[in-house]
Design a protein around this motif. Structure first.
Motif, PDB file in Angstrom:
ATOM      1  N   SER A  90       0.441  -1.017  -0.403  1.00 12.50           N
ATOM      2  CA  SER A  90       0.073  -0.034  -0.090  1.00 12.50           C
ATOM      3  C   SER A  90       0.678   1.174   0.148  1.00 12.50           C
ATOM      4  N   LEU A  91       1.504   0.994   0.546  1.00 10.24           N
ATOM      5  CA  LEU A  91       2.980   2.451   0.804  1.00 10.24           C
ATOM      6  C   LEU A  91       3.626   3.015  -0.982  1.00 10.24           C
ATOM      7  N   LEU A  92       3.438   1.781  -2.007  1.00 11.85           N
ATOM      8  CA  LEU A  92       3.868   2.154  -3.757  1.00 11.85           C
ATOM      9  C   LEU A  92       3.192   2.739  -4.418  1.00 11.85           C
ATOM     10  N   PRO A  93       3.626   3.820  -4.696  1.00 14.02           N
ATOM     11  CA  PRO A  93       2.924   4.932  -4.887  1.00 14.02           C
ATOM     12  C   PRO A  93       2.050   5.341  -6.313  1.00 14.02           C
ATOM     13  N   GLY A  94       1.135   5.078  -6.092  1.00 16.65           N
ATOM     14  CA  GLY A  94       0.259   4.832  -7.914  1.00 16.65           C
ATOM     15  C   GLY A  94       0.122   3.547  -7.795  1.00 16.65           C
ATOM     16  N   VAL A  95      -0.410   3.325  -6.681  1.00 19.53           N
ATOM     17  CA  VAL A  95      -1.024   1.485  -6.562  1.00 19.53           C
ATOM     18  C   VAL A  95      -2.650   1.340  -6.643  1.00 19.53           C
ATOM     19  N   PRO A  96      -2.824   0.419  -7.538  1.00 23.46           N
ATOM     20  CA  PRO A  96      -4.045   0.021  -7.766  1.00 23.46           C
ATOM     21  C   PRO A  96      -4.959  -0.757  -7.092  1.00 23.46           C
ATOM     22  N   GLY A  97      -6.145  -0.699  -7.437  1.00 25.85           N
ATOM     23  CA  GLY A  97      -6.665  -1.299  -5.785  1.00 25.85           C
ATOM     24  C   GLY A  97      -6.411  -3.076  -6.132  1.00 25.85           C
ATOM     25  N   TYR A  98      -6.151  -3.887  -5.225  1.00 25.32           N
ATOM     26  CA  TYR A  98      -6.642  -5.262  -5.036  1.00 25.32           C
ATOM     27  C   TYR A  98      -7.007  -6.192  -6.147  1.00 25.32           C
ATOM     28  N   GLY A  99      -6.137  -7.012  -6.165  1.00 21.94           N
ATOM     29  CA  GLY A  99      -6.693  -7.698  -7.899  1.00 21.94           C
ATOM     30  C   GLY A  99      -6.301  -7.795  -9.207  1.00 21.94           C
ATOM     31  N   CYS A 100      -5.028  -6.846  -8.853  1.00 23.18           N
ATOM     32  CA  CYS A 100      -4.066  -6.443 -10.396  1.00 23.18           C
ATOM     33  C   CYS A 100      -3.628  -7.569 -10.727  1.00 23.18           C
ATOM     34  N   ALA A 101      -2.430  -8.388 -12.165  1.00 21.20           N
ATOM     35  CA  ALA A 101      -1.926  -9.346 -11.621  1.00 21.20           C
ATOM     36  C   ALA A 101      -0.945  -9.680 -10.965  1.00 21.20           C
ATOM     37  N   ASP A 103      -0.669  -8.602  -7.801  1.00 19.51           N
ATOM     38  CA  ASP A 103      -1.623  -9.455  -5.994  1.00 19.51           C
ATOM     39  C   ASP A 103      -1.726 -10.996  -6.454  1.00 19.51           C
ATOM     40  N   LEU A 104      -1.916 -11.281  -7.620  1.00 20.53           N
ATOM     41  CA  LEU A 104      -1.928 -12.769  -7.497  1.00 20.53           C
ATOM     42  C   LEU A 104      -0.972 -13.573  -8.509  1.00 20.53           C
ATOM     43  N   LEU A 105       0.074 -12.600  -8.194  1.00 21.68           N
ATOM     44  CA  LEU A 105       1.785 -13.828  -8.297  1.00 21.68           C
ATOM     45  C   LEU A 105       2.513 -13.609  -7.399  1.00 21.68           C
ATOM     46  N   GLY A 106       2.248 -11.974  -6.318  1.00 19.99           N
ATOM     47  CA  GLY A 106       3.050 -12.304  -5.743  1.00 19.99           C
ATOM     48  C   GLY A 106       2.165 -11.954  -3.596  1.00 19.99           C
ATOM     49  N   ILE A 107       1.429 -11.402  -3.912  1.00 19.20           N
ATOM     50  CA  ILE A 107       1.110 -10.938  -1.995  1.00 19.20           C
ATOM     51  C   ILE A 107      -0.399 -12.252  -2.134  1.00 19.20           C
ATOM     52  N   LEU A 108      -1.068 -12.549  -3.047  1.00 21.99           N
ATOM     53  CA  LEU A 108      -1.993 -13.867  -2.597  1.00 21.99           C
ATOM     54  C   LEU A 108      -1.011 -15.131  -2.148  1.00 21.99           C
ATOM     55  N   PRO A 109      -0.015 -15.393  -3.249  1.00 26.03           N
ATOM     56  CA  PRO A 109       0.301 -16.424  -2.768  1.00 26.03           C
ATOM     57  C   PRO A 109       1.179 -16.482  -1.773  1.00 26.03           C
ATOM     58  N   ASN A 110       2.664 -15.628  -1.055  1.00 28.83           N
ATOM     59  CA  ASN A 110       3.138 -14.991  -0.468  1.00 28.83           C
ATOM     60  C   ASN A 110       1.956 -15.187   1.228  1.00 28.83           C
ATOM     61  N   MET A 111       0.840 -14.202   0.958  1.00 28.28           N
ATOM     62  CA  MET A 111      -0.186 -14.237   2.563  1.00 28.28           C
ATOM     63  C   MET A 111      -0.541 -16.194   2.060  1.00 28.28           C
ATOM     64  N   ILE A 112      -0.525 -16.963   1.615  1.00 26.59           N
ATOM     65  CA  ILE A 112      -1.162 -18.090   1.751  1.00 26.59           C
ATOM     66  C   ILE A 112       0.750 -18.768   2.448  1.00 26.59           C
ATOM     67  N   ILE A 113       1.603 -18.841   1.849  1.00 22.58           N
ATOM     68  CA  ILE A 113       2.782 -19.604   2.232  1.00 22.58           C
ATOM     69  C   ILE A 113       2.762 -20.016   3.275  1.00 22.58           C
ATOM     70  N   ILE A 114       3.327 -18.100   3.708  1.00 19.97           N
ATOM     71  CA  ILE A 114       3.975 -17.867   5.279  1.00 19.97           C
ATOM     72  C   ILE A 114       2.406 -17.975   6.203  1.00 19.97           C
ATOM     73  N   THR A 115       1.338 -17.875   6.053  1.00 25.33           N
ATOM     74  CA  THR A 115       0.192 -18.251   6.935  1.00 25.33           C
ATOM     75  C   THR A 115       0.797 -20.298   7.238  1.00 25.33           C
ATOM     76  N   LEU A 116       0.526 -20.641   5.963  1.00 27.30           N
ATOM     77  CA  LEU A 116       0.983 -21.581   6.960  1.00 27.30           C
ATOM     78  C   LEU A 116       2.236 -22.630   7.145  1.00 27.30           C
ATOM     79  N   CYS A 117       3.190 -21.719   6.908  1.00 29.85           N
ATOM     80  CA  CYS A 117       4.662 -21.823   7.226  1.00 29.85           C
ATOM     81  C   CYS A 117       4.410 -21.622   8.843  1.00 29.85           C
ATOM     82  N   THR A 118       3.752 -20.493   9.261  1.00 30.95           N
ATOM     83  CA  THR A 118       3.198 -19.674  10.217  1.00 30.95           C
ATOM     84  C   THR A 118       2.491 -20.857  11.011  1.00 30.95           C
ATOM     85  N   VAL A 119       1.512 -21.680  11.144  1.00 28.34           N
ATOM     86  CA  VAL A 119       1.455 -21.954  11.607  1.00 28.34           C
ATOM     87  C   VAL A 119       1.258 -23.714  11.651  1.00 28.34           C
ATOM     88  N   PHE A 120       2.505 -23.969  11.157  1.00 27.33           N
ATOM     89  CA  PHE A 120       3.429 -25.559  11.255  1.00 27.33           C
ATOM     90  C   PHE A 120       4.456 -25.845  12.058  1.00 27.33           C
TER      91      PHE A 120
END
Length: 143
Positions: A90-101, A103-120
């Motif tokens: 969100s700090l990046l300048p001129g960032v579009p809303g969530y749902g851009c390509a 996000d689907l290649l970066g933020i979403l998979p990163n958060m899923i992997i980090i969540t699973l790793c943290t829980v395990f």
């Protein structure tokens, strides 16, 4: 951000059927903004892969020395990464809303992997603590 525009009033033409004002806007991001986005994308994936490899090594390869030598700080670090990823985005300048390509290649998979790793990692750390307490209790009973 670069903004170009073109204004085309049709009222100035004699053969126009009506009077319309057509405004066209082209908004493009500068090269520095695009570079920063890809650097953040790469750093996020680097942190995710490092955390995934640490979790995989400690869980799948049964490296108990990794689990024993870490404290709850490691679990907090991985959990903190979950909150850091969206805020850095969100700090990046001129960032579009969530749902851009990106996000689907970066933020979403990163958060899923980090969540699973943290829980395990947290579960394995708690199980290891339980085993140590059970072993200490068994040793105290034997004495």
């Amino acid at each position: 951000m670069k903004v170009r525009y073109q204004v085309n009033p049709t009222c100035l033409y004699d053969d126009a059927a009506g009077c319309d004002l057509v405004i066209q806007l082209w908004v493009t991001r500068t090269g520095l903004v695009k570079f920063c986005v890809f650097v953040v994308f790469g750093i996020n994936w680097f942190v995710t892969i490092a955390l995934f490899s640490l979790t995989g090594e400690s869980l799948l390869l049964n490296r108990h020395n990794i689990l024993e030598s870490t404290d709850i700080f490691a679990v907090c670090f991985s959990g903190e990464s979950l909150f850091a990823l969206p805020s850095v985005r969100s700090l990046l300048p001129g960032v579009p809303g969530y749902g851009c390509a990106l996000d689907l290649l970066g933020i979403l998979p990163n958060m899923i992997i980090i969540t699973l790793c943290t829980v395990f990692f947290a579960i394995s750390r708690l199980r290891l603590r339980y085993r140590h307490r059970a072993a200490a209790a068994a040793a105290a009973k034997d004495q």
